[in-house]
Write an enzyme that holds these catalytic residues in place. Structure first.
Site, mmCIF file in Angstrom:
data_model
loop_
_atom_site.group_PDB
_atom_site.id
_atom_site.type_symbol
_atom_site.label_atom_id
_atom_site.label_comp_id
_atom_site.label_asym_id
_atom_site.label_seq_id
_atom_site.Cartn_x
_atom_site.Cartn_y
_atom_site.Cartn_z
ATOM 1 N N ARG A 1 0.847 -1.189 0.000
ATOM 2 C CA ARG A 1 0.000 0.000 0.000
ATOM 3 C C ARG A 1 0.879 1.235 0.000
ATOM 4 O O ARG A 1 1.919 1.265 0.689
ATOM 5 C CB ARG A 1 -0.915 0.026 1.229
ATOM 6 C CG ARG A 1 -2.124 -0.876 1.151
ATOM 7 C CD ARG A 1 -3.162 -0.411 0.120
ATOM 8 N NE ARG A 1 -4.295 -1.306 0.018
ATOM 9 C CZ ARG A 1 -4.419 -2.302 -0.880
ATOM 10 N NH1 ARG A 1 -3.463 -2.527 -1.755
ATOM 11 N NH2 ARG A 1 -5.504 -3.047 -0.914
ATOM 12 N N GLU B 1 -3.615 7.534 -4.725
ATOM 13 C CA GLU B 1 -3.999 7.022 -6.047
ATOM 14 C C GLU B 1 -5.311 7.651 -6.497
ATOM 15 O O GLU B 1 -6.202 7.860 -5.661
ATOM 16 C CB GLU B 1 -4.123 5.491 -5.970
ATOM 17 C CG GLU B 1 -2.799 4.837 -5.650
ATOM 18 C CD GLU B 1 -2.912 3.319 -5.440
ATOM 19 O OE1 GLU B 1 -3.994 2.737 -5.700
ATOM 20 O OE2 GLU B 1 -1.909 2.725 -5.013
ATOM 21 N N HIS C 1 -1.042 0.494 -10.147
ATOM 22 C CA HIS C 1 -1.714 -0.480 -9.267
ATOM 23 C C HIS C 1 -2.333 -1.621 -10.088
ATOM 24 O O HIS C 1 -3.551 -1.824 -10.071
ATOM 25 C CB HIS C 1 -2.781 0.230 -8.422
ATOM 26 C CG HIS C 1 -3.154 -0.525 -7.171
ATOM 27 N ND1 HIS C 1 -3.512 0.087 -5.994
ATOM 28 C CD2 HIS C 1 -3.231 -1.857 -6.919
ATOM 29 C CE1 HIS C 1 -3.807 -0.823 -5.083
ATOM 30 N NE2 HIS C 1 -3.638 -2.024 -5.625
HETATM 31 P P1 NAP Z 1 -1.019 -11.486 4.516
HETATM 32 O O1 NAP Z 1 -0.978 -12.917 4.107
HETATM 33 O O2 NAP Z 1 -1.914 -11.086 5.637
HETATM 34 O O3 NAP Z 1 0.474 -11.053 4.852
HETATM 35 C C1 NAP Z 1 0.809 -9.880 5.512
HETATM 36 C C2 NAP Z 1 2.241 -10.015 6.033
HETATM 37 O O4 NAP Z 1 2.644 -8.773 6.575
HETATM 38 C C3 NAP Z 1 2.403 -11.060 7.135
HETATM 39 O O5 NAP Z 1 3.602 -11.723 6.936
HETATM 40 C C4 NAP Z 1 2.440 -10.221 8.410
HETATM 41 O O6 NAP Z 1 3.211 -10.911 9.392
HETATM 42 C C5 NAP Z 1 3.147 -8.974 7.903
HETATM 43 N N1 NAP Z 1 2.800 -7.779 8.670
HETATM 44 C C6 NAP Z 1 1.568 -7.273 8.904
HETATM 45 N N2 NAP Z 1 1.647 -6.160 9.669
HETATM 46 C C7 NAP Z 1 2.970 -5.975 9.905
HETATM 47 C C8 NAP Z 1 3.684 -5.003 10.651
HETATM 48 N N3 NAP Z 1 3.059 -3.995 11.286
HETATM 49 N N4 NAP Z 1 5.025 -5.103 10.677
HETATM 50 C C9 NAP Z 1 5.665 -6.111 10.053
HETATM 51 N N5 NAP Z 1 5.037 -7.061 9.340
HETATM 52 C C10 NAP Z 1 3.693 -7.001 9.278
HETATM 53 O O7 NAP Z 1 -1.434 -10.558 3.297
HETATM 54 P P2 NAP Z 1 -1.183 -10.827 1.734
HETATM 55 O O8 NAP Z 1 -2.287 -11.627 1.172
HETATM 56 O O9 NAP Z 1 0.229 -11.298 1.549
HETATM 57 O O10 NAP Z 1 -1.334 -9.314 1.198
HETATM 58 C C11 NAP Z 1 -0.465 -8.307 1.660
HETATM 59 C C12 NAP Z 1 -0.887 -6.931 1.179
HETATM 60 O O11 NAP Z 1 -0.544 -6.761 -0.198
HETATM 61 C C13 NAP Z 1 -2.387 -6.629 1.205
HETATM 62 O O12 NAP Z 1 -2.820 -6.272 2.504
HETATM 63 C C14 NAP Z 1 -2.514 -5.494 0.213
HETATM 64 O O13 NAP Z 1 -2.395 -4.249 0.864
HETATM 65 C C15 NAP Z 1 -1.327 -5.707 -0.720
HETATM 66 N N6 NAP Z 1 -1.764 -6.078 -2.093
HETATM 67 C C16 NAP Z 1 -1.465 -5.239 -3.136
HETATM 68 C C17 NAP Z 1 -1.842 -5.601 -4.415
HETATM 69 C C18 NAP Z 1 -1.548 -4.728 -5.595
HETATM 70 O O14 NAP Z 1 -2.314 -4.754 -6.555
HETATM 71 N N7 NAP Z 1 -0.463 -3.979 -5.584
HETATM 72 C C19 NAP Z 1 -2.534 -6.789 -4.643
HETATM 73 C C20 NAP Z 1 -2.815 -7.597 -3.564
HETATM 74 C C21 NAP Z 1 -2.412 -7.235 -2.282
HETATM 75 P P3 NAP Z 1 3.019 -10.630 10.969
HETATM 76 O O15 NAP Z 1 1.536 -10.652 11.233
HETATM 77 O O16 NAP Z 1 3.774 -11.739 11.616
HETATM 78 O O17 NAP Z 1 3.629 -9.310 11.220
HETATM 79 C C1 8YV Z 2 -6.750 -4.594 -6.234
HETATM 80 C C2 8YV Z 2 -5.278 -4.959 -4.174
HETATM 81 O O1 8YV Z 2 -6.211 -3.840 -7.254
HETATM 82 O O2 8YV Z 2 -6.173 -7.009 -3.420
HETATM 83 C C3 8YV Z 2 -5.663 -5.921 -3.113
HETATM 84 O O3 8YV Z 2 -5.425 -5.607 -1.939
HETATM 85 O O4 8YV Z 2 -4.664 -3.975 -3.922
HETATM 86 C C4 8YV Z 2 -5.584 -5.246 -5.597
HETATM 87 O O5 8YV Z 2 -5.673 -6.599 -5.873
HETATM 88 C C5 8YV Z 2 -7.609 -3.681 -5.471
HETATM 89 O O6 8YV Z 2 -8.030 -4.224 -4.269
HETATM 90 C C6 8YV Z 2 -8.816 -3.307 -6.297
HETATM 91 O O7 8YV Z 2 -9.685 -2.544 -5.558
#
Ligand code: NAP
Ligand code: 8YV
Length: 324
Positions: A233, A262, A280
């Site tokens: 994020r 964004e 994104h």
């Molecule tokens: P997840 O499985 O919940 O993983 C989150 C990771 O972050 C865990 O390893 C957690 O470990 C760590 N974490 C959380 N808070 C933390 C903190 N304060 N300090 C250090 N580590 C921390 O989530 P995910 O499915 O991998 O997704 C992660 C994030 O990617 C989403 O929340 C979203 O914002 C982003 N995302 C972006 C896109 C895009 O289009 N760019 C797409 C999908 C997701 P601990 O709990 O042990 O700290």
């Molecule tokens: C999407 C994302 O682009 O899953 C997330 O957390 O950031 C992306 O996969 C977004 O959520 C669309 O609203």
């Protein structure tokens, strides 16, 4: 409209498959933004589900007395006040797992583009400069010999780590809790991780706990050969500090898919030759977005039918479906 169906509200824009399935399977109401004033009290009382990809705050949740579920389009649900929803007995769901591989693939692509300047090299061919001026200049940066740090080794972070491990690179990570199912090197602080690596991939959730966690000190710890990749994020990164670090070459380059405000990207970032910028798009293929859409609607259907939600967020994992 079939009045025996639950009423689902769609506030703001959403993926077209979510909208068409909600319209086919429920009574659907769409409003332009998440503003309860756009609906009268009688209509608000009918709403039992929300399908959304926008900010759903406590005030909005409280405007719907019979709300049972908020199905967020996206695995990141920092836009939803899930703690408040849970306190009111309202389920919140997100879209984990179905997008992890797509996001990890895109992250590796962004890393390679940042280091090897592939978008710029393609623009060079298309502009006729290869024929006119000769070969594209050698890139000063390479993936070879790098040490990768993953800030957030969750579902997506692990998928990224497995890919980069296969590229032959050592992997370190920082999370609050050390994982006991991986051999990667854990650091108990982000600063410690940044000091130990030269390539930092940021994929933690947004929200107060990670707000501007990647700041000037972290970028300085990464060092002059350092490369930052941000796909979690935009709120996690101090964009002003990054702009200074890139401009002064305190780090070498950055690749960003997410931004603080964004779809607005600071002009100062766009002006930097050592920034590689994406709008994104990490999960943005038709097939992955369709899988996310199906999970949104399947969560609504399950919960409103009295079955367990498929993918509740942790704040709501213990909730029982309210009777009625
Ligand atoms: P997840 O499985 O919940 O993983 C989150 C990771 O972050 C865990 O390893 C957690 O470990 C760590 N974490 C959380 N808070 C933390 C903190 N304060 N300090 C250090 N580590 C921390 O989530 P995910 O499915 O991998 O997704 C992660 C994030 O990617 C989403 O929340 C979203 O914002 C982003 N995302 C972006 C896109 C895009 O289009 N760019 C797409 C999908 C997701 P601990 O709990 O042990 O700290
Ligand atoms: C999407 C994302 O682009 O899953 C997330 O957390 O950031 C992306 O996969 C977004 O959520 C669309 O609203």
């Amino acid at each position: 409209m079939n009045s025996t169906q639950p009423t689902i509200l769609i506030p703001g824009g959403i993926n077209p498959r979510v909208r068409s399935r909600v319209e086919a399977e429920f009574d659907a109401i769409a409003i332009e933004t998440a503003d309860p004033a756009l609906l009268d009290a009688g209509t608000r009382a009918k709403v039992t589900g929300i399908a959304s990809a926008t900010i759903i705050d406590a005030g909005f949740i409280d405007a719907f007395p019979n709300l049972a579920i908020i199905a967020n389009f996206g695995v990141g649900y920092d836009v939803v006040d899930a703690r408040h929803a849970a306190s009111r007995g309202v389920m919140v769901t997100n879209t984990p797992d179905v997008l992890s591989d797509e996001v990890a693939d895109t992250t590796v692509g962004l890393l390679l583009n940042t280091l090897r300047e592939l978008p710029k090299a393609e623009a060079y061919v298309r502009a006729g400069r290869w024929a006119a001026e000769g070969p594209y200049p050698l890139t000063s940066l390479t993936l070879r010999g790098r040490t990768v740090g993953i800030f957030g080794l969750g579902r997506i972070g692990l998928a990224i780590a497995r890919r980069l491990e296969a590229f032959g690179l050592p992997i370190h990570y920082h999370t609050r809790n050390k994982r006991n199912d991986v051999d990667f090197t854990w650091h108990d602080t982000l600063g410690g991780l940044a000091k130990a690596v030269d390539t930092l991939v940021v994929v933690v959730p947004g929200g107060a706990a990670t707000e501007k966690a990647v700041n000037a000190d972290i970028l300085d710890a990464l060092g002059a050969q350092g490369v930052l990749i941000s796909v979690g994020r935009g709120s996690t990164l101090d964009e002003d500090a990054l702009i200074v670090a890139l401009r002064e070459r305190r780090i070498a380059a950055a690749g960003l898919d997410v931004f603080a405000h964004e779809p607005n990207v600071p002009q100062a970032l766009m002006d930097l030759p050592n920034a590689c910028l994406l709008p994104h798009v990490a999960s943005a293929s038709v097939s992955t977005r369709n899988a996310m859409a199906d999970l949104v609607v399947d969560n609504l259907a399950a919960w409103l039918d009295g079955r367990p939600a498929l993918t509740p967020v942790p704040e709501c994992a213990g909730l029982d479906r309210k009777p009625g």
